[in-house]
Design a protein around this motif. Structure first.
Motif, PDB file in Angstrom:
ATOM      1  N   ILE A 115      -8.534   0.910  -9.511  1.00 57.59           N
ATOM      2  CA  ILE A 115      -8.437   2.317  -9.125  1.00 57.59           C
ATOM      3  C   ILE A 115      -9.785   3.027  -9.199  1.00 57.59           C
ATOM      4  N   ASP A 116     -10.808   2.395  -9.808  1.00 60.23           N
ATOM      5  CA  ASP A 116     -12.166   2.955  -9.849  1.00 60.23           C
ATOM      6  C   ASP A 116     -12.963   2.290  -8.728  1.00 60.23           C
ATOM      7  N   LEU A 117     -13.369   3.074  -7.760  1.00 57.26           N
ATOM      8  CA  LEU A 117     -13.872   2.518  -6.508  1.00 57.26           C
ATOM      9  C   LEU A 117     -15.347   2.842  -6.296  1.00 57.26           C
ATOM     10  N   LEU A 118     -15.982   1.976  -5.486  1.00 60.02           N
ATOM     11  CA  LEU A 118     -17.360   2.159  -5.029  1.00 60.02           C
ATOM     12  C   LEU A 118     -17.338   2.171  -3.506  1.00 60.02           C
ATOM     13  N   VAL A 119     -17.847   3.242  -2.907  1.00 62.72           N
ATOM     14  CA  VAL A 119     -17.800   3.415  -1.456  1.00 62.72           C
ATOM     15  C   VAL A 119     -19.204   3.765  -0.969  1.00 62.72           C
ATOM     16  N   THR A 120     -19.592   3.237   0.186  1.00 64.29           N
ATOM     17  CA  THR A 120     -20.908   3.540   0.751  1.00 64.29           C
ATOM     18  C   THR A 120     -20.869   3.417   2.269  1.00 64.29           C
ATOM     19  N   ASP A 121     -21.835   4.050   2.926  1.00 65.13           N
ATOM     20  CA  ASP A 121     -21.972   3.919   4.378  1.00 65.13           C
ATOM     21  C   ASP A 121     -23.035   2.896   4.757  1.00 65.13           C
ATOM     22  N   PRO A 142       0.825  -1.212   0.000  1.00 61.23           N
ATOM     23  CA  PRO A 142       0.000   0.000   0.000  1.00 61.23           C
ATOM     24  C   PRO A 142       0.857   1.260   0.000  1.00 61.23           C
ATOM     25  N   CYS A 143       0.373   2.244  -0.740  1.00 61.56           N
ATOM     26  CA  CYS A 143       1.050   3.539  -0.768  1.00 61.56           C
ATOM     27  C   CYS A 143       0.492   4.429   0.343  1.00 61.56           C
ATOM     28  N   GLY A 144       1.027   5.652   0.453  1.00 64.32           N
ATOM     29  CA  GLY A 144       0.595   6.559   1.521  1.00 64.32           C
ATOM     30  C   GLY A 144      -0.866   6.963   1.389  1.00 64.32           C
ATOM     31  N   ASN A 145      -1.275   7.260   0.142  1.00 62.54           N
ATOM     32  CA  ASN A 145      -2.667   7.663  -0.057  1.00 62.54           C
ATOM     33  C   ASN A 145      -3.634   6.515   0.185  1.00 62.54           C
ATOM     34  N   MET A 146      -3.191   5.281  -0.079  1.00 57.37           N
ATOM     35  CA  MET A 146      -4.058   4.134   0.183  1.00 57.37           C
ATOM     36  C   MET A 146      -4.267   3.956   1.688  1.00 57.37           C
ATOM     37  N   MET A 147      -3.222   4.118   2.481  1.00 58.16           N
ATOM     38  CA  MET A 147      -3.374   4.014   3.931  1.00 58.16           C
ATOM     39  C   MET A 147      -4.241   5.158   4.465  1.00 58.16           C
ATOM     40  N   ALA A 148      -4.071   6.354   3.876  1.00 56.77           N
ATOM     41  CA  ALA A 148      -4.920   7.470   4.291  1.00 56.77           C
ATOM     42  C   ALA A 148      -6.376   7.214   3.931  1.00 56.77           C
ATOM     43  N   LEU A 149      -6.599   6.597   2.759  1.00 55.66           N
ATOM     44  CA  LEU A 149      -7.963   6.279   2.336  1.00 55.66           C
ATOM     45  C   LEU A 149      -8.624   5.306   3.317  1.00 55.66           C
ATOM     46  N   ASN A 150      -7.893   4.262   3.708  1.00 62.54           N
ATOM     47  CA  ASN A 150      -8.442   3.287   4.660  1.00 62.54           C
ATOM     48  C   ASN A 150      -8.730   3.936   6.020  1.00 62.54           C
ATOM     49  N   ARG A 151      -7.839   4.820   6.446  1.00 60.34           N
ATOM     50  CA  ARG A 151      -8.042   5.492   7.732  1.00 60.34           C
ATOM     51  C   ARG A 151      -9.279   6.383   7.697  1.00 60.34           C
ATOM     52  N   ILE A 152      -9.449   7.130   6.622  1.00 64.15           N
ATOM     53  CA  ILE A 152     -10.598   8.036   6.511  1.00 64.15           C
ATOM     54  C   ILE A 152     -11.898   7.248   6.436  1.00 64.15           C
ATOM     55  N   HIS A 153     -11.895   6.161   5.668  1.00 62.21           N
ATOM     56  CA  HIS A 153     -13.101   5.341   5.561  1.00 62.21           C
ATOM     57  C   HIS A 153     -13.470   4.732   6.910  1.00 62.21           C
ATOM     58  N   SER A 154     -12.502   4.317   7.649  1.00 64.48           N
ATOM     59  CA  SER A 154     -12.768   3.733   8.967  1.00 64.48           C
ATOM     60  C   SER A 154     -13.344   4.777   9.919  1.00 64.48           C
ATOM     61  N   PHE A 155     -12.829   5.993   9.852  1.00 68.00           N
ATOM     62  CA  PHE A 155     -13.299   7.042  10.752  1.00 68.00           C
ATOM     63  C   PHE A 155     -14.745   7.430  10.444  1.00 68.00           C
ATOM     64  N   PHE A 156     -15.114   7.486   9.161  1.00 65.47           N
ATOM     65  CA  PHE A 156     -16.463   7.890   8.765  1.00 65.47           C
ATOM     66  C   PHE A 156     -17.391   6.685   8.583  1.00 65.47           C
ATOM     67  N   ASN A 157     -16.943   5.515   8.975  1.00 71.24           N
ATOM     68  CA  ASN A 157     -17.760   4.302   8.901  1.00 71.24           C
ATOM     69  C   ASN A 157     -18.211   4.029   7.468  1.00 71.24           C
ATOM     70  N   LEU A 158     -17.279   4.138   6.536  1.00 72.81           N
ATOM     71  CA  LEU A 158     -17.542   3.865   5.131  1.00 72.81           C
ATOM     72  C   LEU A 158     -16.931   2.524   4.743  1.00 72.81           C
ATOM     73  N   SER A 159     -17.539   1.877   3.784  1.00 75.93           N
ATOM     74  CA  SER A 159     -17.073   0.559   3.330  1.00 75.93           C
ATOM     75  C   SER A 159     -16.725   0.623   1.850  1.00 75.93           C
ATOM     76  N   LEU A 160     -15.594   0.007   1.511  1.00 71.97           N
ATOM     77  CA  LEU A 160     -15.171  -0.099   0.124  1.00 71.97           C
ATOM     78  C   LEU A 160     -15.752  -1.386  -0.451  1.00 71.97           C
ATOM     79  N   LEU A 161     -16.567  -1.273  -1.497  1.00 68.18           N
ATOM     80  CA  LEU A 161     -17.233  -2.445  -2.064  1.00 68.18           C
ATOM     81  C   LEU A 161     -16.255  -3.221  -2.937  1.00 68.18           C
ATOM     82  N   PRO A 162     -16.329  -4.539  -2.900  1.00 70.45           N
ATOM     83  CA  PRO A 162     -15.382  -5.363  -3.676  1.00 70.45           C
ATOM     84  C   PRO A 162     -15.699  -5.324  -5.172  1.00 70.45           C
ATOM     85  N   THR A 163     -14.661  -5.122  -5.978  1.00 73.43           N
ATOM     86  CA  THR A 163     -14.756  -5.199  -7.435  1.00 73.43           C
ATOM     87  C   THR A 163     -13.474  -5.849  -7.954  1.00 73.43           C
TER      88      THR A 163
END
Length: 680
Positions: A162-168, A128-149
């Motif tokens: 790199i094209d993502l689907l995110v939802t709460d 994982p790169c820096g932005n990927m770790m930041a993305l996971n941290r932000i999603h965890s804080f806002f209770n968001l889930s990255l949908l599998p594709t």
């Protein structure tokens, strides 16, 4: 992401509208706005852009975060859809901009949020790169889930996601995946299918009686055939009332039996008798079609059902249109229009609490004990005594026996059909008139003679009425007691006799400026008195200072022992009359009803039942001596007290503003009293 080099615009999709947010500065010919982000919205769905990315003209594009957020109303859901474009996976400002976007979205309080776009961050990378770790941290804080594709960009050298689907709300997602073979871009298409259907309203079971089906002639004949000798022979007042109530309940059950029905929406005011009959014919036609073993859509039975179904739809549509034109027309007075909207729940603030948001037993406890907590005491000491000065009484009050004519008159004055603890509506009692009048006269006269108010009539069903539109605490509700129907007749008889005693024989006993619930007085007389005094002072170059006093939980604070002493010493109530009033107030109980649920029963230690016609008058007598300690002018309307004094204009302090009084406080009490007697 839309390419800046494509000034023609996006591909047109039938039955969809395209919402676009262009880049601040484009590279096309003769225009300064190209590219950007956008999304398609199906026609018929109201979508409103709420957030758009903004950038400085000279800002480096690699450090931008493009986004467009729209708000859509689908069924009862408030949904937010965001399309995101991050131009570079190494964007140093990605985490900061993305987190700010989510904070701004959080302030809108959406039911569901869906984010989709080209993040240019390979979430499938092994390291994982820096932005990927930041993305996971932000999603965890806002209770968001990255949908599998699966991989969304495939080249000869790599396959990245790199094209993502995110939802709460991942539980609402039916499917999320990647569609290969896109001819629009070098990225594959990612998609999700979300369930935004509103579940059907659960059926509610309510108990009803069809009072319109009662045959009045047959009902009266059955009542005349009922043996009432036991009621007349027994000397116990409580037993008389119990027997009479049981016989009336038996007649009511025989002629209008209660039944349980399942309903979704209780309010269908546009349904008429013709529509109900058409619905019955439609259902019968469908039943005949279903029972036919050789049924088909070409059969005459099916065609008959279709005709009846279409007729019902047409009738309901026309009835709804007429109802809307009658209640929500633009030419209606503004006050009436807004009242109609509030009644239908259209103008009601959904964030305001209703009685159903509170626990019934919690409300009942506050209604019975809230005044004790307010006064910081649990009960009144047994030795409590007040100094009362005996006043010369021209005629002592002794409740006289009633007559059949008086019973009939008072019964006709009751308009509310609210059902109390005895389950007898006043409309049913009126159907038995005139044959029931001698029985009621006998029971009422026995109560007056024995000076005992029946125990079964001292149980109230309380309906919490909001005092304002902004309900936050328990004290924002007013308890309105729904009392047994027959007891209301006796209360009106007693009220008339008390009013005659005070207004005709002893008019000097009532405080001079008490305007609440007295003959010849109203909110108008109270307002006129105060207004006259203020303007008289202005004519004399004097200013008026007024203090408006509102007594909290006033009716609940009436102490029965003190009230009895005041009635006897100050108002000339005989010992027998005081005993009957004390019996009316003592050992009362109540339950709070919310919908179809009822709270446990609680005993009342103090107070007068709000909803009884005697309540306001007894409270007025309870505080009648209050003006004797005032050294200024005053005006009383039940528990509303206005005290005011005047002085020379030169004595007015800088910045002081003197305004004429408003009639709202007076009229509010008068409306509350009427609503208490007429509450359904």
């Amino acid at each position: 992401m839309l390419r800046p080099s494509s000034p023609v615009g996006p591909i047109r999709v039938p039955a969809y509208n395209f919402i676009r947010h262009s880049l601040p500065i484009g590279n096309g010919n003769r225009t300064r706005s190209f590219g950007g982000v956008g999304l398609y919205v199906q026609k018929g769905i109201k979508a409103t852009p709420i957030l758009k990315s903004t950038h400085e003209p000279g800002e480096n594009r690699a450090n931008r975060l493009e986004f467009l957020a729209i708000q859509a109303k689908i069924n009862n859901y408030n949904i937010c859809v965001v399309v995101v474009y991050n131009p570079s996976g190494s964007n140093p400002l990605f985490a900061q901009c993305y987190e700010k976007l989510l904070v701004d979205l959080h302030e809108f309080d959406f039911d569901r949020i869906y984010l989709v776009g080209d993040y240019n961050i390979n979430v499938a990378a092994s390291r994982p790169c820096g932005n990927m770790m930041a993305l996971n941290r932000i999603h965890s804080f806002f209770n968001l889930s990255l949908l599998p594709t699966t991989a969304t960009r495939i080249t000869e050298q790599s396959a990245t996601t790199i094209d993502l689907l995110v939802t709460d709300s991942p539980s609402s997602i039916c499917k999320s995946n990647t569609h290969y073979g896109s001819a629009v871009s070098d990225h594959e298409v990612v998609y999700l299918i979300a369930d935004v259907r509103v579940p059907r309203t659960a059926l509610q079971a309510i108990r009803i009686r069809n009072m319109r089906s009662i045959n009045t002639v047959r009902l009266q004949a059955d009542f005349q055939a009922t043996d009432l000798r036991e009621i007349y022979d027994t000397a116990d007042v409580n037993r008389k009332v119990e027997l009479a109530t049981a016989k009336l309940q038996s007649l009511l059950e025989a002629h209008a039996p209660s039944r349980i029905i399942q309903v979704r929406d209780k309010r269908t005011p546009w349904i008429t008798r013709d529509i109900e009959e058409a619905i019955t014919v439609r259902d019968l036609a469908y039943t005949l079609y279903v029972r036919n073993p050789n049924r088909s859509r070409n059969s005459p039975q099916w065609q008959e059902y279709v005709q009846n179904r279409d007729r019902v739809k047409s009738l309901i549509f026309n009835a709804k249109k007429q109802y809307a034109d009658r209640n929500f027309a633009h030419d209606l007075p503004a006050k009436q229009l807004w009242n109609n909207l509030k009644r239908e729940g259209i103008h009601t603030n959904s964030k305001n609490k209703s009685p159903n948001d509170f626990d019934g037993d919690q409300l009942n406890q506050f209604f019975t004990e809230g005044h004790l907590l307010l006064q910081n005491r649990r009960n009144i000491p047994p030795s409590t005594h007040i100094e009362t000065q005996r006043i010369v009484i021209q005629q002592e009050l002794l409740f006289r026996p009633t007559s059949v004519i008086e019973v009939a008159k008072k019964m006709s004055e009751i308009s509310s059909n609210a059902i109390g603890s005895d389950d007898l509506p006043i409309s049913f009692v009126k159907m038995l008139s005139p044959f029931i009048l001698p029985l009621l006269k006998h029971i009422f006269n026995a109560i007056i003679a024995c000076k005992v108010f029946p125990s079964s009539w001292k149980k109230a069903v309380v309906t919490p009425i909001p005092k304002s539109n902004n309900i936050t605490t328990l004290k924002d509700f007013r308890p309105i007691s729904v009392l047994p129907a027959i007891s209301k007749i006796l209360e009106k008889i007693l009220l008339t006799q008390i009013a005659d005693h005070l207004d005709i024989y002893n008019p000097h006993l009532i405080a001079e400026h008490q305007s609440g619930f007295r003959r010849g007085y109203s909110t108008t007389t109270a307002l006129a008195e105060i207004t006259h005094n203020i303007y008289s002072n202005l004519d004399k170059h004097r200013c008026t200072v007024m203090v408006l006093v509102d007594l909290s939980l006033a009716f609940n604070c009436v102490n029965h022992q003190i009230l009895q002493q005041k009635l006897n010493h100050e108002f000339g109530f005989s010992a027998a009359a005081c005993d009957l009033i004390s019996s009316f107030l003592d050992q009362r109980s109540q339950v709070v009803k919310l919908g179809e649920s009822t709270s446990p029963e609680r005993q009342l230690l103090d107070g007068t039942p709000q909803g009884s016609c005697l309540s306001a008058l007894l409270f007025s007598l309870y505080i009648n001596s209050l003006p004797s300690v005032l050294k200024c002018r005053y005006q009383l309307y039940a528990d509303d007290l206005q005290i005011y004094t005047s002085g020379l204009v030169g004595d007015k302090r800088p910045g002081q503003v003197i305004c004429p009084p408003t009639s709202l406080n007076f009229q509010r009490k008068e409306r509350a009293h009427k609503r208490g007697n007429d509450v359904e």
